[in-house]
Each structure stands twice: as C-alpha cells, then as structure tokens.
Enzyme design. Sequence first.
Site: not given
Ligand code: GRF
Length: 217
Positions: A95, A111
């Site tokens: 972003l 994260h």
């Molecule tokens: C998760 O591991 C999140 O921490 C990261 O991307 C992944 C997304 O998974 N930022 P989901 O689409 O929520 O299943």
Amino acid sequence: MSRARVAVLISGRGSNMMSLLEAAAAPDYPAEIVRVISNRPDAHGLVRAEAAGIATLAIDHKAYADRESFDAALDAALEEAQVDIVCLAGFMRLLTPGFTQKWRGRMINIHPALLPSFKGLHTHERALAEGVKIHGCTVHFVTPEMDVGPIIIQAAVPVLEGDTPDTLGARVLAQEHVIYPAALRLVTEGRARIVENRVAIDEFELAPPALVVPPAI
Ligand code: GRF
C-alpha cells in the site's frame, strides 16, 4: 451497542477473514464486517464471504495504471461503505504511504511470524532454516514500511522435530485465527493505544506461562 464498521482486505483463501466473520457473529463482539474486498477477482475468500452473507467487492489491481490509482479506488470503496477499521488478511499488495497514513491507527495486519523476525514472505521456510525453536504470528498496526508497525498481539508456537513448512504453518495458522479476532476486539474497544512505536494494552490481566522449547525438564 453501536458496532465498529470493518472491511477485510484479502487476496486468497480467506481463512483469517473467516475467523473474523465468525467472531463478529457473536452478539457481544464490538465490530461488524461490512465489506470483504479483494484485489484478485478469483480469490476463493470472496466466495466464502458471499456464502456467509457479507457484501464483497473485487478491485482488480491489474486494471489500474499504478499503486496510487489502485489505492484511490480502494479508499473510495472504504469511504463509500463508511468503514471505521480495515483488517488486512492475506492481502498481498503493498500500500502507498499516502493510503497507510490516512488509515494510520485504523488499519491492522496479520503476519505469520513473530515480528520483527521474518518480515516478508516464506516465513515458515525461513524459520525452519534458521533453526528457531519458537515461531508464531503477529497482529500489528500498518505503517508505510511493510511488516513494521506497532505490535498489538502475538502468539508463539513450538517448532517440532520433523516440522515442514506446511506442518509448522498449520500450527501458526491455528493461532492466527485466535489472535486476529482478539486484536480486532482490542482495537475496536479502544484498549490498544499507540504510544510512539509501541502499543499499550489497557486492562491486561492474563499472564500465560512461558513457552519453553524443548521443555526444560
Ligand atoms: C496468513 O498466513 C497471513 O498471516 C498472511 O497470509 C496468510 C493468509 O491466509 N498474511 P488466509 O487467506 O487468511 O487463509
């Protein structure tokens, strides 16, 4: 009770989005999910959100000449939906500083690592390669620099002998689904206050035991 209006931004399968939707289904949860927005029209999470009865929107980043115009479209959609708080949940677009500045203090991200370790991608592979014994996940406020903003909540998991990125990732993901709704609650209730570059949590009582890996016995 007036509930905060939340948009969840996704790019993929949307399991964290589902954890937020499920939490928000409880009558005493302080936030409601009013929009799920994806930069990828084919994101499976859009199908899941629609099935849950949530208004969805695809804003295909490929249709925009640059990041500024994409972020302007995103911002317009958020304003149109009268959104108070934005949750990034597997949203795989950088972003612009202008957008993150506008939503500063009102936009959070999950994260899959214990920040500030393992910013960026492939966190589980890198954690295994480094041989760490404890790994985890973080929810933080979003600032212009990726994976850097003030930390709201973290969960730690053990790294086990024989772990692969998939087994470790699954253990982390299960905790993501616990801490993201908890973080959104803290932010919505005004209990997570940004003080310089850290977050002060009001009314914090629980003191979990330490996670020691391998167990010190
Ligand atoms: C998760 O591991 C999140 O921490 C990261 O991307 C992944 C997304 O998974 N930022 P989901 O689409 O929520 O299943």
